[in-house]
Scaffold this active site. Structure first.
Site, PDB file in Angstrom:
ATOM      1  N   GLU A  96      58.981  35.718  83.388  1.00  0.00           N
ATOM      2  CA  GLU A  96      58.533  35.450  82.073  1.00  0.00           C
ATOM      3  C   GLU A  96      57.995  37.464  81.231  1.00  0.00           C
ATOM      4  OE1 GLU A  96      57.106  30.937  80.642  1.00  0.00           O
ATOM      5  OE2 GLU A  96      55.789  32.867  80.604  1.00  0.00           O
ATOM      6  N   CYS A  97      58.212  37.627  79.955  1.00  0.00           N
ATOM      7  CA  CYS A  97      57.798  39.233  79.381  1.00  0.00           C
ATOM      8  C   CYS A  97      58.090  40.134  80.819  1.00  0.00           C
ATOM      9  CB  CYS A  97      57.206  38.902  78.944  1.00  0.00           C
ATOM     10  SG  CYS A  97      57.019  40.015  77.493  1.00  0.00           S
ATOM     11  N   GLY A  98      56.759  40.647  80.762  1.00  0.00           N
ATOM     12  CA  GLY A  98      55.937  41.253  81.659  1.00  0.00           C
ATOM     13  C   GLY A  98      56.629  41.293  83.286  1.00  0.00           C
ATOM     14  N   THR A 145      63.126  35.636  81.045  1.00  0.00           N
ATOM     15  CA  THR A 145      62.893  35.355  79.635  1.00  0.00           C
ATOM     16  C   THR A 145      61.744  36.321  79.217  1.00  0.00           C
ATOM     17  OG1 THR A 145      61.370  33.624  79.215  1.00  0.00           O
ATOM     18  CG2 THR A 145      63.785  33.479  80.365  1.00  0.00           C
TER      19      THR A 145
END
Length: 437
Positions: free
Chosen positions: A327-329, A427
């Site tokens: 997720e993200c990072g 994501t």
């Protein structure tokens, strides 16, 4: 089930000292022998860890845009056994999005009304005198059905300044619950995404103890406690279940953002959480069913991650046969290259073709609704998800197949669709909840 009474600490806008007041209040109440249950209204990744440090009890997000009624009630039930619940609002009291979500528009006022918690309005009164009362009166009158406990005046310059402001509050009929003198040393350290992480604070416990002393000296704690309103009693429900039985979860300064209610739900359902630190060059547990890389700040540690050979070897070995999700990072770390703010290219895991850059900064912020085009761990294609995105990176290349159709809160498509390749998915949004029919 009997839940404790509660309050919501809010403000007209961000940057008013709301978080400082929240942390000081949590610790002061805990020091008085109360069991305090903290909450955060809205999609915040950082504040719950500070709340936990202050109260000694896990803090949970309550989000009226992303969460269905039964999930909100189930999360509120985490306060069982506490003496008082204290929630911190996001942004300004009435700030939300334009299009209604699962139960509301995402404002702190909606959280307070749903839970039955009176609001304490923290006002930065710098540069104002009696006019501060007009601001507070407007916030009270904007929604007459919202329970209103009173105001805490922050950054008061002098006794004369206090007298003038109190005169205005008396005229408006607004209770003053505390008066905080201006002090420059009470600000929490920040970076581009807001506060630094709790684990990065050089002496967090001492800082929170200082906030508590400051609150105790200048706020009427007894009156604040008595203003707490009865919490709506929740209907029975369950937290979201785990995406696998044995989950290797990255946890360190580079990977730290996972919503607390998800972790609590995974634990409650009997899943095993197997923490490991990529920054310490630890490989995920080889017997894990799933590797999950949360969000965080990999851009601040990109060189160390690129050199973490045991982590990368173990991650790639897992991805050959079993799922990996970021997720993200965590998504960026699964990609091919991460370019830091100085323009230095760092090779990441290469499990996805994603190339992201912090040299070309672009602000991405907002709720996300995603409809999966392919499975991700524990979720089938076609599942609708609610989440939130918050980062400054720019996608330079995203060659893999999209994971989902992704929209903002108003239904406008966004280009950050996530990616999938083999057993690997990622994501840019942080998952909050799935939609329930």
């Amino acid at each position: 089930m009997t839940l404790p009474p509660g309050l919501l600490i809010t403000a007209p806008a961000s940057g008013t000292g709301k978080t400082t007041v929240m942390l000081g209040l949590l610790r002061a109440l805990a020091d008085d022998g109360l069991t305090v249950q903290p909450f955060k209204s809205g999609p915040d990744y950082i504040d719950p860890a500070f709340h936990r440090a202050a109260a000694g009890r896990a803090s949970f997000n309550l989000d009226s845009w992303a969460m269905a009624p039964d999930l909100l009630s189930t999360i509120a039930a985490q306060a069982e056994g506490a003496d008082i619940a204290v929630a911190e609002g996001s942004m300004g009291l009435y700030d939300g999005v334009a299009t209604q979500g699962l139960t509301g528009f995402g404002s702190s006022a909606e959280t307070a009304k749903r839970m039955g918690w009176p609001v304490v309005l923290v006002l930065d009164v710098g540069g104002q005198a009696q006019s501060a009362a007009a601001t507070a009166l407007g916030f009270r009158a904007y929604d007459p059905d919202l329970p209103f406990a009173g105001v805490i005046l922050n950054r008061v310059a002098s006794p004369r300044h206090e007298r003038l402001i109190r005169r205005g509050m008396e005229q408006a009929g607004l209770p003053v619950l505390g008066v905080l003198p201006r002090r420059g040393d009470l600000a929490l350290p920040e970076r581009h995404l807001g506060l630094i992480q709790a684990v990065e604070h050089p002496d967090l416990d001492a800082a929170i103890a200082g906030y508590a002393t400051f609150l105790r000296d200048h706020v009427d704690l007894a009156t604040i406690r008595s203003a707490a309103g009865a919490t709506e009693q929740p209907a029975p429900g369950t937290l979201p279940g785990p995406p696998a039985q044995r989950i290797a979860l990255a946890q360190d300064a580079a990977f730290s953002f996972t919503y607390p209610h998800l972790l609590e739900g995974w634990h409650a359902a009997g899943a095993q959480i197997l923490p490991f630190s990529p920054l310490a060059d630890e490989a995920p547990d080889p017997d894990a069913d799933l590797v999950w890389l949360p969000g965080g700040y990999p851009e601040l540690h990109a060189g160390r991650l690129a050199a973490a050979s045991q982590f990368l070897i173990g991650l790639k070995a897992h991805a050959e046969t079993r799922p990996v999700h970021g997720e993200c990072g965590g998504y960026m770390a699964l990609g091919d290259v991460l370019i830091d703010k100085d323009g230095t290219r760092h090779a990441m895991a290469g499990l996805l073709g994603l190339v992201t850059s912090y040299e070309r900064r672009k602000f991405h912020l907002g709720y996300r609704r995603a409809i999966l085009e392919a499975p991700m761990p524990g979720l089938a294609p076609g599942t609708a998800l609610r989440g939130h995105e918050f980062h400054y990176s720019t996608i330079l290349d995203q060659p893999d197949a999209p994971l989902a159709q992704v929209f903002d809160a108003d239904g406008t498509p966004v280009p950050e669709t996530g990616s999938r390749r083999g057993h690997v998915t990622g994501t840019f949004f942080h998952l909050i909840a799935g939609e329930t029919k």
